[in-house]
Design a protein around this motif. Structure first.
Motif, short mmCIF file in Angstrom:
data_model
loop_
_atom_site.label_atom_id
_atom_site.label_comp_id
_atom_site.label_asym_id
_atom_site.label_seq_id
_atom_site.Cartn_x
_atom_site.Cartn_y
_atom_site.Cartn_z
N ASP A 22 2.60 4.39 -2.61
CA ASP A 22 2.46 5.83 -1.27
C ASP A 22 0.83 6.13 -1.82
N MET A 23 0.13 5.94 -2.47
CA MET A 23 -1.18 7.65 -2.39
C MET A 23 -2.03 7.10 -0.91
N THR A 24 -2.55 7.88 -0.76
CA THR A 24 -3.77 7.76 0.55
C THR A 24 -5.12 7.86 -0.55
N PHE A 25 -6.06 6.95 0.00
CA PHE A 25 -6.96 6.77 -0.15
C PHE A 25 -8.25 7.00 0.48
N GLU A 26 -8.83 7.81 0.30
CA GLU A 26 -10.29 7.66 1.05
C GLU A 26 -12.03 7.67 1.22
N ASN A 27 -12.47 6.18 1.26
CA ASN A 27 -13.69 6.42 1.35
C ASN A 27 -13.31 5.99 -0.34
N VAL A 28 -12.82 4.87 -0.81
CA VAL A 28 -12.62 4.74 -2.38
C VAL A 28 -12.98 3.68 -1.74
N ASP A 29 -14.22 3.80 -3.96
CA ASP A 29 -14.77 1.80 -4.01
C ASP A 29 -14.48 1.37 -4.66
N PHE A 30 -13.18 0.22 -4.45
CA PHE A 30 -12.11 -0.69 -5.38
C PHE A 30 -13.55 -1.63 -5.25
N SER A 31 -14.15 -1.93 -5.03
CA SER A 31 -15.29 -3.10 -5.14
C SER A 31 -15.52 -3.73 -6.35
N ASN A 32 -14.92 -4.68 -6.25
CA ASN A 32 -15.43 -6.38 -7.30
C ASN A 32 -13.94 -5.81 -8.48
N ALA A 33 -13.12 -4.58 -8.04
CA ALA A 33 -12.32 -4.55 -9.45
C ALA A 33 -10.88 -5.45 -9.65
#
Length: 210
Positions: A22-33
């Motif tokens: 239920d969270m809101t993410f904006e411009n968050v970098d999850f790359s290669n996580a």
């Protein structure tokens, strides 16, 4: 954890089984996580970067990936039921036969039988011919561009009817024995609420509509 996160860097982080429900993410970098087994149910991900992320067995039900990149992400075994992928970058995304609701839900080839619910609780049985274009997004509802009406029955009494009126367009009428064609069929499979004849593979699923 707050309900919203903006401009955060989670790249290359080990976040297995993290609960982001239920969270809101904006411009968050999850790359290669490493997000193996993570829970992103009902999350809104605006312009986020999941490129190269490991999302194996992740729960992505109802996740809105609008404007996000899933390029080369691994969604093997993940559940994408009702995830919104229309404006996401899916280039070279990795999935397997355990990935739920990513592959086409209806048969890609050949004729098939479908069902839809119309006004006055009328259930329309359709023959989708082999040459009909058909598609589905990330749920059990499918769309096609043409079909033949085989029967129309009352949902409760099974009484036969000659015609039924579409919920969405009152000018779109199904008549037993006739072919119907959706001139506005949208071939973009990730666009769910869009042009086409919406149908389900079973009568029970059609009955549950609305």
């Amino acid at each position: 954890m707050t309900n919203g996160l903006k401009n955060h860097d989670y790249s290359f982080r080990k976040l297995q089984n993290a609960n982001f429900h239920d969270m809101t993410f904006e411009n968050v970098d999850f790359s290669n996580a490493d997000l193996t087994g993570a829970n992103f149910d009902n999350c809104l991900c605006r312009e986020c970067d999941f490129s190269g992320a490991i999302l194996q067995n992740a729960s992505l039900k109802g996740t809105d990936f609008q404007g996000s990149s899933l390029r080369e992400a691994d969604i093997s075994g993940a559940n994408l039921f009702f995830a919104m992928l229309e404006h996401a970058d899916l280039t070279d995304i990795i999935h397997d036969d355990q990935t739920q609701f990513f592959d086409l839900y209806c048969p890609a080839e050949g004729p098939l039988i479908g069902y839809k619910k119309c006004f006055d609780y009328r259930i329309v049985q359709l023959l989708i011919p082999a040459d009909a274009r058909r598609t589905s997004a990330t749920n059990t509802c499918c769309r096609c561009d043409k079909a033949k009406v085989l029967s129309i029955k009352d949902m409760y009494t099974n009484e036969d009817y000659d015609e039924a009126v579409s919920y969405v367009d009152s000018d779109f009428v199904y008549r037993v024995g006739d072919y119907v064609t959706a001139e506005n069929f949208n071939p973009n499979r990730w666009a769910d609420s869009t042009g086409g004849i919406h149908f389900w593979l079973t009568r029970k699923e059609a009955e549950g509509y609305m």
